[in-house]
Design an enzyme around this catalytic site. Structure first.
Site, PDB file in Angstrom:
ATOM      1  CE  LYS A  49      -5.355   6.849  -7.773  1.00 31.92           C
ATOM      2  NZ  LYS A  49      -6.348   6.530  -6.987  1.00 31.92           N
TER       3      LYS A  49
ATOM      4  CD  GLU B  19       6.068  -4.478  -1.680  1.00 32.92           C
ATOM      5  OE1 GLU B  19       5.551  -5.801  -1.629  1.00 32.92           O
ATOM      6  OE2 GLU B  19       7.434  -4.329  -1.557  1.00 32.92           O
TER       7      GLU B  19
ATOM      8  CB  CYS C 275      -0.488  -6.918   2.171  1.00 33.91           C
ATOM      9  SG  CYS C 275       0.637  -6.049   2.820  1.00 33.91           S
TER      10      CYS C 275
ATOM     11  CD  GLU D  11      -5.360  -9.825  -0.873  1.00 39.22           C
ATOM     12  OE1 GLU D  11      -5.774  -9.173  -2.079  1.00 39.22           O
ATOM     13  OE2 GLU D  11      -4.456  -9.288   0.012  1.00 39.22           O
TER      14      GLU D  11
HETATM   15  P1  NDP Z   1      -6.421  -1.395  -5.495  1.00 38.10           P
HETATM   16  O1  NDP Z   1      -5.556  -2.290  -6.547  1.00 38.10           O
HETATM   17  O2  NDP Z   1      -7.787  -1.358  -6.039  1.00 38.10           O
HETATM   18  O3  NDP Z   1      -6.114   0.050  -5.586  1.00 38.10           O
HETATM   19  C1  NDP Z   1      -4.876   0.498  -5.344  1.00 38.10           C
HETATM   20  C2  NDP Z   1      -4.446   1.719  -5.802  1.00 38.10           C
HETATM   21  O4  NDP Z   1      -4.408   1.656  -7.349  1.00 38.10           O
HETATM   22  C3  NDP Z   1      -5.444   3.039  -5.491  1.00 38.10           C
HETATM   23  O5  NDP Z   1      -5.024   4.105  -5.618  1.00 38.10           O
HETATM   24  C4  NDP Z   1      -6.198   2.835  -6.881  1.00 38.10           C
HETATM   25  O6  NDP Z   1      -6.919   3.869  -7.131  1.00 38.10           O
HETATM   26  C5  NDP Z   1      -5.378   2.627  -8.014  1.00 38.10           C
HETATM   27  N1  NDP Z   1      -5.674   2.124  -9.095  1.00 38.10           N
HETATM   28  C6  NDP Z   1      -6.995   1.465  -9.538  1.00 38.10           C
HETATM   29  N2  NDP Z   1      -6.971   1.156 -10.821  1.00 38.10           N
HETATM   30  C7  NDP Z   1      -5.881   1.613 -11.408  1.00 38.10           C
HETATM   31  C8  NDP Z   1      -5.405   1.575 -12.593  1.00 38.10           C
HETATM   32  N3  NDP Z   1      -5.949   1.198 -13.850  1.00 38.10           N
HETATM   33  N4  NDP Z   1      -4.231   2.202 -13.020  1.00 38.10           N
HETATM   34  C9  NDP Z   1      -3.618   2.797 -12.055  1.00 38.10           C
HETATM   35  N5  NDP Z   1      -3.886   2.919 -10.584  1.00 38.10           N
HETATM   36  C10 NDP Z   1      -5.127   2.254 -10.205  1.00 38.10           C
HETATM   37  O7  NDP Z   1      -6.282  -2.199  -4.221  1.00 38.10           O
HETATM   38  P2  NDP Z   1      -7.038  -1.734  -2.949  1.00 38.10           P
HETATM   39  O8  NDP Z   1      -6.882  -0.213  -2.701  1.00 38.10           O
HETATM   40  O9  NDP Z   1      -8.158  -2.270  -2.853  1.00 38.10           O
HETATM   41  O10 NDP Z   1      -5.804  -2.303  -1.928  1.00 38.10           O
HETATM   42  C11 NDP Z   1      -6.082  -3.513  -1.324  1.00 38.10           C
HETATM   43  C12 NDP Z   1      -5.012  -4.495  -1.845  1.00 38.10           C
HETATM   44  O11 NDP Z   1      -3.724  -3.967  -1.736  1.00 38.10           O
HETATM   45  C13 NDP Z   1      -4.840  -5.953  -1.368  1.00 38.10           C
HETATM   46  O12 NDP Z   1      -4.737  -6.860  -2.472  1.00 38.10           O
HETATM   47  C14 NDP Z   1      -3.671  -5.983  -0.601  1.00 38.10           C
HETATM   48  O13 NDP Z   1      -3.228  -7.112  -0.242  1.00 38.10           O
HETATM   49  C15 NDP Z   1      -2.953  -4.985  -1.277  1.00 38.10           C
HETATM   50  N6  NDP Z   1      -1.676  -4.454  -0.310  1.00 38.10           N
HETATM   51  C16 NDP Z   1      -0.529  -4.952  -0.609  1.00 38.10           C
HETATM   52  C17 NDP Z   1       0.478  -4.866   0.338  1.00 38.10           C
HETATM   53  C18 NDP Z   1       2.039  -5.327  -0.052  1.00 38.10           C
HETATM   54  O14 NDP Z   1       2.905  -4.538   0.404  1.00 38.10           O
HETATM   55  N7  NDP Z   1       2.213  -6.325  -0.699  1.00 38.10           N
HETATM   56  C19 NDP Z   1       0.415  -3.851   1.280  1.00 38.10           C
HETATM   57  C20 NDP Z   1      -1.154  -3.125   1.658  1.00 38.10           C
HETATM   58  C21 NDP Z   1      -1.878  -3.693   0.742  1.00 38.10           C
HETATM   59  P3  NDP Z   1      -8.616   4.141  -6.512  1.00 38.10           P
HETATM   60  O15 NDP Z   1      -8.598   4.037  -5.232  1.00 38.10           O
HETATM   61  O16 NDP Z   1      -9.076   5.422  -7.158  1.00 38.10           O
HETATM   62  O17 NDP Z   1      -9.426   2.885  -7.293  1.00 38.10           O
END
Ligand code: NDP
Length: 486
Positions: free
Chosen positions: A172, A245, A279, A376
């Site tokens: 997804k 992550e 991140c 963040e």
């Molecule tokens: P989100 O948590 O909003 O989204 C991440 C994924 O989760 C998307 O595919 C999103 O779908 C999906 N999602 C959202 N709600 C749900 C749910 N209830 N159940 C299952 N899946 C769900 O994060 P962002 O996309 O905004 O990404 C940014 C974040 O990612 C930052 O906090 C960043 O730090 C972190 N990050 C961490 C990394 C690491 O390795 N530690 C590396 C890169 C980023 P949809 O897009 O449809 O909302």
């Protein structure tokens, strides 16, 4: 252009027939319509993955590795095309988009090689005529949920090890970057991944994501994204192997003996590459007070020279943020920073006109209790915090909920080792920026960032189960020491 879901080896519409748009963040123009999957589509994808599991997990691992090697080759052949697509869909400058694709190539090649390793261990038994070993087994159907900031690399970091270990996948991707995900899945399809082994359902996190999280046939979940979503997943996934992550609030310490030019190069790269949307981006610089003035003066001059614009132009240093909400978030934190008494030295505003551009922003006089030094922001907003002694710097570094990446600039080996020992983070760089992961090393964090490690052999650990095997060739009942020690 319309794009479908990928289920059981076929590109299909969503059962609801609904779609959503993906938008170029530099122009705000639509780049296509994507199938909005729902719970039923997610269930179909999981069922297809379950059906395909027996055959795929029985395929010799070196053969699975060969398919990945072909995928790596196809990624190489398509690198420039994919990088351009990524810049158009996600906004990062072309040079960084090439880096994202390169990371996917590297991890896919590495994991292809794992097809001929997937090592277990052997160890002596406490009894005679008995042999002990561990072997790796696939987990089953795994769910992969990814963010938009590395829209090809992060799916590859997860899917390449998942596949070589013999799992089948339900993927997804983020709703902001479905096209990059589709292109990556097409590469795997072309490389020869059999039908049902990978399935991709685009659509919202609340519907598709949560249906994957809650599905009992999913045996493992690998998630990269925000802390709030990760928290929700932890509470709703049930009994599954979960790897998370999540966010970061990474810092760079600049000691009084640091090479200032090197440190400024590293800080600019860490704070403003990908417009601060990594991140591992540094959003805090912890600077020794004796060099602070000189450091800040140079840093602001260099930052003001950064050119914002379309990532497709070779003259651009920094692209747009991902969407309108991200711009608002940076604006809000900028206001909060001022209200709490920090002094803004540059930036702080969006660019007029189309596109989600926000100027690189620096605050000084920041203290550790301020929101801009704790939360963040995921945008180009950097806080400068002063210190006098190394212990103070390490306390500031550790004063946050997250613990992903960190860095120290110093020529003093004692200080460097103190930082390695005391900084509470998954990654510490010495005399190097806080970003720059290499795929064969473990990647991940501590505290609210999560607990998993991806990359290298730790990626294999994430996607395999260990089975312990005892072979007794004594021909008699031999009780283990716990049951026969006098
Ligand atoms: P989100 O948590 O909003 O989204 C991440 C994924 O989760 C998307 O595919 C999103 O779908 C999906 N999602 C959202 N709600 C749900 C749910 N209830 N159940 C299952 N899946 C769900 O994060 P962002 O996309 O905004 O990404 C940014 C974040 O990612 C930052 O906090 C960043 O730090 C972190 N990050 C961490 C990394 C690491 O390795 N530690 C590396 C890169 C980023 P949809 O897009 O449809 O909302």
């Amino acid at each position: 252009m319309n794009y479908g879901l990928y289920i059981n080896g076929k590109w299909v519409k969503s059962t609801s027939d609904e779609t959503f748009e993906s938008v170029n963040p530099a122009t705000e123009k639509s780049i296509g319509n994507f199938a909005a999957g729902n719970e039923l589509d997610a269930k179909k994808a999981v069922d297809a993955a379950e059906e395909a599991f027996e055959k795929w997990s029985s395929t010799p691992a070196p053969k699975r590795g060969e398919i990945l090697l072909r995928a790596a080759q196809l990624l190489k052949e398509n690198k420039e095309r994919l990088a351009r697509l990524e810049t158009i869909e996600m906004g990062k400058i072309l040079e960084e988009a090439r880096g994202d694709v390169q990371e996917a190539i590297d991890i896919t090649e590495y994991m292809a090689g794992e097809g001929r390793r997937l090592f277990g261990n052997t160890t002596p038994s406490e009894l005679p005529n008995k042999f002990c070993m561990t072997v790796r087994r696939p987990i089953g159907v795994v769910g992969v949920i990814t963010p938009w900031n590395f829209p090809i690399a992060i799916p590859a970091w997860k899917m390449a090890p998942a596949l070589v270990c013999g799992n089948t996948v339900v993927f997804k991707p983020a709703s902001d970057t479905p096209l990059c995900a589709i292109e990556y899945v097409k590469i795997l399809e072309k490389a020869g991944v059999p039908k049902g082994v990978i399935n991709m359902v685009t659509g919202s996190g609340e519907t598709v994501g949560s249906a994957i999280v809650k599905n009992k046939k999913i045996r493992a979940l690998s998630f990269t994204g925000s802390r709030d979503t990760g928290d929700w997943i932890t509470k709703n996934a049930g009994i599954k192997k979960i790897s998370l992550e999540m966010g970061g609030k990474d810092g760079i310490i600049v000691m009084d003996d640091a090479d200032l030019k090197l440190a400024i190069d590293g800080v600019i790269w860490a704070a403003f590459a990908t417009s601060g949307q990594r991140c591992t981006a540094a959003s805090r610089v912890i600077v020794h007070s004796s060099i602070k003035e000189k450091f800040v003066h140079e840093l602001v001059i260099r930052t003001n020279r950064l050119r914002l614009g379309s990532g497709l132009k070779s003259t651009t240093d920094m692209g747009p943020l991902i969407n309108e909400a991200a711009v608002r978030k940076s604006e809000t934190y900028t206001q909060v920073g001022r209200n709490q008494g920090a002094r803004m030295l540059c930036g702080g505003v969006r660019l007029p006109g189309r596109g989600f551009f926000f100027k690189p922003t620096i605050f000084e006089n920041v203290t550790i209790d301020m929101k801009i030094s704790q939360e963040e922001i995921f945008g180009p907003v950097l806080s400068i915090i002063e210190f006098n002694k190394i212990d103070e710097a390490i306390n500031i570094m550790n004063s946050i909920e997250y613990g992903l990446s960190s860095s120290i600039y110093t020529k003093n080996i004692d200080m460097a080792f103190r930082a390695i020992e005391k900084i509470d983070a998954g990654i510490t760089y010495i005399n190097s920026s806080s970003i720059g992961a290499e795929v064969h090393l473990p990647f991940g964090g501590v505290k609210q960032t999560g607990h998993s490690r991806e990359g290298g052999i730790t990626g294999i650990d994430e996607f395999s189960e260990i089975k312990t095997v005892y072979v007794d060739y004594s021909g008699k009942l031999q009780k283990a020491q716990i049951d026969n020690r006098k």
